[in-house]
Design an enzyme around this catalytic site. Structure first.
Site, short mmCIF file in Angstrom:
data_model
loop_
_atom_site.label_atom_id
_atom_site.label_comp_id
_atom_site.label_asym_id
_atom_site.label_seq_id
_atom_site.Cartn_x
_atom_site.Cartn_y
_atom_site.Cartn_z
N SER A 47 -11.37 -29.34 18.54
CA SER A 47 -10.76 -30.31 19.15
C SER A 47 -10.10 -30.05 20.46
O SER A 47 -9.37 -30.88 21.22
CB SER A 47 -9.29 -30.62 18.13
N LYS A 100 -10.99 -32.25 23.20
CA LYS A 100 -10.23 -33.56 23.24
C LYS A 100 -9.38 -33.85 24.50
O LYS A 100 -9.15 -34.77 25.04
CB LYS A 100 -9.33 -33.85 21.85
N TYR A 122 -19.47 -36.90 20.13
CA TYR A 122 -18.15 -36.52 19.63
C TYR A 122 -18.42 -35.13 18.96
O TYR A 122 -17.78 -34.02 19.58
CB TYR A 122 -17.68 -37.35 18.63
N TYR A 144 -1.54 -32.13 15.84
CA TYR A 144 -1.46 -32.94 14.70
C TYR A 144 -0.15 -32.92 14.13
O TYR A 144 0.88 -33.30 14.85
CB TYR A 144 -2.43 -32.52 13.56
N VAL A 157 -10.15 -26.59 15.21
CA VAL A 157 -9.89 -26.04 13.97
C VAL A 157 -11.03 -24.97 14.12
O VAL A 157 -11.17 -24.13 13.02
CB VAL A 157 -10.53 -26.93 12.64
N1 GLU Z 1 -14.83 -31.53 14.93
C1 GLU Z 1 -13.64 -31.44 14.25
C2 GLU Z 1 -13.66 -32.72 13.16
O1 GLU Z 1 -13.82 -33.78 13.75
C3 GLU Z 1 -12.41 -31.51 15.01
C4 GLU Z 1 -11.17 -31.20 14.33
C5 GLU Z 1 -10.28 -30.20 14.83
O2 GLU Z 1 -10.67 -29.23 15.75
O3 GLU Z 1 -9.05 -30.08 14.64
O4 GLU Z 1 -13.35 -32.50 12.08
#
Ligand code: GLU
Length: 306
Positions: A63, A66, A190, A242, A260
């Site tokens: 993430s 992002k 993505y 989050y 993650v």
């Molecule tokens: N590729 C992971 C997902 O979509 C990203 C989530 C993350 O890094 O928090 O679940």
């Protein structure tokens, strides 16, 4: 301040916590990470950098990507992007579906999965091609860290096979008219940028423009203007972790974004960028030791933004 000594101290002090979290396994390929690995890097605006641990190890940025997709989308669409993605903390898990149903397919912010799927979709629309959109993301981050980076095919395929919730999110948003392109093309793009592999050294370097209000202090290239850089950093502070974003702000006191894969990037405006890696996660999906290490850093240096 002797940053190298501080990083070494942190490296010692986090050792008891290394096995307290849990490596992500909902993407099976991520479970291969070694929970004893730890790295931390920081880079000052003049380019001087300090590192400890396995700072050359490439891990899946997940993430953290992002931040870069939002930066690109905000640069292209300006305020219009907020018609499709909000700027409020979600208070929900990174892959939650519930809120998205109530809020008619408009994700709370660009740093939860649904929000990043929307920014990815917007980049595909802009380039009229998912391949070109991916190439732009990859080359943007490569140019930021001045090294060529690429995604890990095994992790990408693993997400593609097991990313059921993300597929649900994108279909829900499509049903509300908030995804313009083919869902397969968007979700693949993505997953690809989530699977990009980088080291703490490279990530730290690539965040330096945001520590300097949008302009890379070493190359002098402006990647995003100052007002927009302010928005990205504000969102990292309020939404970068989050449903633990408040907790991260409380303990660390810096804008930051986790993934993650176990990485966390953070920055101190007009001073430095930071990146830490440790793959065991806390309950909210953020690196447990990474959060602890950044907390130790701001405690020891007094360098939080507050
Ligand atoms: N590729 C992971 C997902 O979509 C990203 C989530 C993350 O890094 O928090 O679940």
């Amino acid at each position: 301040m002797d940053y190298q000594v501080i990083l070494e101290e942190i490296n010692n002090e986090i050792k008891p916590y290394l096995n307290q979290g849990k490596v992500a396994d909902y993407i099976p390929a991520l479970s291969q990470a070694n929970s004893n690995d730890f790295a931390m890097s920081l880079q000052l605006l003049d380019g001087t950098s300090y590192h400890v641990g396995c700072s050359d190890l490439h891990f899946s940025i997940q993430s953290i990507s992002k931040v870069f997709t939002f930066s690109l989308a905000l640069d292209i669409y300006s305020k219009a992007i907020y018609n499709r993605v909000g700027h409020e903390p979600s208070g929900n898990a990174f892959n939650s579906l519930v809120q998205l149903e109530y809020e008619k397919g408009i994700p709370r912010n660009p740093f939860i999965n649904a929000g990043a799927i929307v920014t990815t979709d917007s980049l595909i629309s802009h380039h009229k091609s998912s391949l070109k959109a991916y190439e732009e993301i990859e080359s943007f981050i490569s140019s930021l860290c001045d090294e060529s980076i690429t995604f890990d095919e095994t992790i990408y395929k693993s997400e593609l096979e097991c990313g059921f919730r993300n597929v649900a999110l994108i279909n829900l948003m499509k049903s509300f008219g908030n995804i313009d392109n083919d869902v397969q093309a968007v979700i693949k793009t993505y997953f690809k940028h989530c699977s990009l592999m980088m080291s703490t050294k490279q990530l730290c370097r690539s965040m330096l423009y945001l520590a300097n209000h949008g302009t890379d202090p070493i190359t002098n290239i402006t990647h995003i203007n100052e007002p927009k850089a302010k928005r990205i950093n504000s969102l990292m502070l309020t939404c970068g972790h989050y449903d633990a974003s408040g907790d991260f702000a409380f303990h660390v006191g810096l804008p930051g974004k986790s993934g993650v894969g176990g990485g966390i990037v953070a920055l101190i405006p007009k001073k430095m960028s930071l990146c830490v890696y440790s793959p065991s996660l806390n309950k909210q999906g953020n690196s447990l030791v990474g959060t602890k290490a950044l907390e130790l850093f701001t405690t020891k240096t007094g360098l939080s933004i507050f």
